[in-house]
Design an enzyme around this catalytic site. Structure first.
Site, PDB file in Angstrom:
ATOM      1  N   HIS A   1      -5.898  46.494  43.649  1.00  0.00           N
ATOM      2  CA  HIS A   1      -4.669  45.931  43.063  1.00  0.00           C
ATOM      3  C   HIS A   1      -3.539  45.785  44.085  1.00  0.00           C
ATOM      4  O   HIS A   1      -2.532  45.133  43.793  1.00  0.00           O
ATOM      5  CB  HIS A   1      -4.164  46.800  41.902  1.00  0.00           C
TER       6      HIS A   1
ATOM      7  N   HIS B   1     -11.347  46.017  36.102  1.00  0.00           N
ATOM      8  CA  HIS B   1     -10.077  45.282  36.199  1.00  0.00           C
ATOM      9  C   HIS B   1     -10.124  44.238  37.315  1.00  0.00           C
ATOM     10  O   HIS B   1     -10.742  44.453  38.349  1.00  0.00           O
ATOM     11  CB  HIS B   1      -8.932  46.268  36.467  1.00  0.00           C
TER      12      HIS B   1
ATOM     13  N   ASP C   1     -15.488  51.780  36.033  1.00  0.00           N
ATOM     14  CA  ASP C   1     -14.744  51.922  34.774  1.00  0.00           C
ATOM     15  C   ASP C   1     -15.209  50.940  33.700  1.00  0.00           C
ATOM     16  O   ASP C   1     -14.640  50.901  32.608  1.00  0.00           O
ATOM     17  CB  ASP C   1     -13.221  51.877  34.988  1.00  0.00           C
TER      18      ASP C   1
HETATM   19  C1  OKS Z   1      -1.621  50.553  31.831  1.00  0.00           C
HETATM   20  C2  OKS Z   1      -2.943  50.940  32.351  1.00  0.00           C
HETATM   21  C3  OKS Z   1      -3.009  50.841  33.830  1.00  0.00           C
HETATM   22  C4  OKS Z   1      -4.434  50.643  34.171  1.00  0.00           C
HETATM   23  C5  OKS Z   1      -4.617  50.631  35.636  1.00  0.00           C
HETATM   24  C6  OKS Z   1      -6.017  50.286  35.934  1.00  0.00           C
HETATM   25  C7  OKS Z   1      -6.422  50.873  37.225  1.00  0.00           C
HETATM   26  C8  OKS Z   1      -7.795  50.485  37.582  1.00  0.00           C
HETATM   27  N1  OKS Z   1      -0.609  51.511  32.045  1.00  0.00           N
HETATM   28  N2  OKS Z   1      -7.953  49.392  38.326  1.00  0.00           N
HETATM   29  O1  OKS Z   1      -9.132  48.991  38.739  1.00  0.00           O
HETATM   30  O2  OKS Z   1      -8.773  51.091  37.273  1.00  0.00           O
HETATM   31 ZN    ZN Z   2     -10.346  49.529  37.245  1.00  0.00          ZN
END
Ligand code: OKS
Ligand code: ZN
Length: 320
Positions: free
Chosen positions: A139, A177, A264
């Site tokens: 991210h 994600h 995930d």
């Molecule tokens: C909302 C949830 C944030 C999710 C972050 C995801 C992180 C992740 N507050 N990215 O690959 O796993």
């Molecule tokens: Zn993720």
């Protein structure tokens, strides 16, 4: 296969996250990585602590302003506290799940070193290497952190590889994600092909990107590909999509394939929303292993320690 792991991830201990108005426990716990390390150790994998790489490697991807801001903030936070953005745009984090902790700069740089040492092993002709990175990276954009990510490990690894070889790189992102940071970094680049399979951003984080019409721009047009999927999908549908993604990567004919491996999407993960089983990760490793190219696997998300360790172990024992 060589596994790289740096114990300094333990310096990064985020406590909480502001999630939809609620303070919750931050899911990026060290145990999610320690469980993988011990599972791989028991299975007989060779685990190496990386050497340190100079912070100048960060600048191949991130702006000096962002790196200096994060370093200064991290060094000024006391150990029992954490910093959340107060003014977005001034503070260089784009969400409220990703605090600056006192350890995050050191841990994030160690996470980058973990990926870079794995690249060096590939340059020394190791066929497959795995970087057990934490914090994750996909991210993080050129001048932003978010989604528990501070520095983009996979992107910095791709640039480092290209510095040494001028080769073409495909990045396959399997985390639940969308890797908005990796996409942003290479959006105008036709030497790095970013392909991602993830939960549809209409319904899932990071909301701002990951749609199928995001195909890259200018020179990079055609070198970015997104496969958004509905929540709840199971192994067979996932494998059909993965096969399509792999065909695209074969057509690109990269010199190196980087796999952003988040687990995930596992049904027992509390953050992602696919219904994949630990066995599905064996199948993913097998399908990806059919492509004849050197592979660097970089850990991204995966928040259930048991699901993460089982999935990673299955993936690594099936890939080649
Ligand atoms: C909302 C949830 C944030 C999710 C972050 C995801 C992180 C992740 N507050 N990215 O690959 O796993
Ligand atoms: Zn993720």
């Amino acid at each position: 296969m060589i596994v790289f792991y740096d114990r300094r991830h333990l310096f990064h201990l985020p406590m909480k996250e502001l999630d939809n108005g609620n303070w919750i426990e931050n899911p990026d716990r060290p145990e999610r990585i320690e469980s993988v390390r011990s599972a791989l150790e028991s299975a007989g994998f060779q685990i190496k602590e990386p050497r340190d790489y100079h912070c100048s490697h960060l600048f191949q991807v991130h702006t000096p302003e962002y790196v200096e801001w994060l370093k200064a903030k991290s060094n000024s936070v006391s150990r029992d506290r954490e910093y959340f953005p107060e003014v977005f745009g001034y503070d260089k984090l784009f969400d409220t799940g990703t605090p600056v902790t006192s350890g995050c700069y050191v841990s994030a740089l160690a996470s980058v070193s973990t990926a870079l040492n794995a690249v060096d092993s590939i340059l020394e002709s190791e066929p497959v290497s795995y970087a057990l990175c934490r914090p994750p990276g996909h991210h993080a954009g050129k001048s932003t952190g978010g989604g528990y990510c501070y520095f983009n490990n996979a992107a910095i690894a791709a640039k480092y590889y290209q510095k040494h070889t001028r080769g073409y790189v495909a990045i396959l992102d399997l985390d639940f994600h969308h890797g908005n940071g990796t996409q942003e970094i290479f959006y105008y680049d036709d030497t790095v092909f970013y392909v991602s399979i993830h939960g549809d951003p209409k319904n899932f984080y990071p909301w701002i990107s990951g749609n199928s019409w995001e195909i890259g721009s200018d020179t990079g047009e055609g070198f970015n590909m997104n496969f958004p999927l509905a929540g709840g999908i199971e192994g067979p549908e996932y494998m059909r999509t993965l096969s399509k993604a792999l065909q695209e990567i074969e057509d690109f004919s990269p010199d190196l394939m980087i796999i952003s491996l988040g687990t995930d999407g596992h049904k027992d993960d509390g953050i992602g929303h696919f219904n994949l089983s630990s066995e599905d990760y064996s199948m993913m490793g097998k399908l990806i292993g059919e492509i004849e190219v050197q592979k660097l696997i970089v850990q991204e998300g995966g928040y259930n320690p048991n699901a993460n360790s089982a999935s990673v172990l299955n993936f690594l024992t099936s890939i080649r």
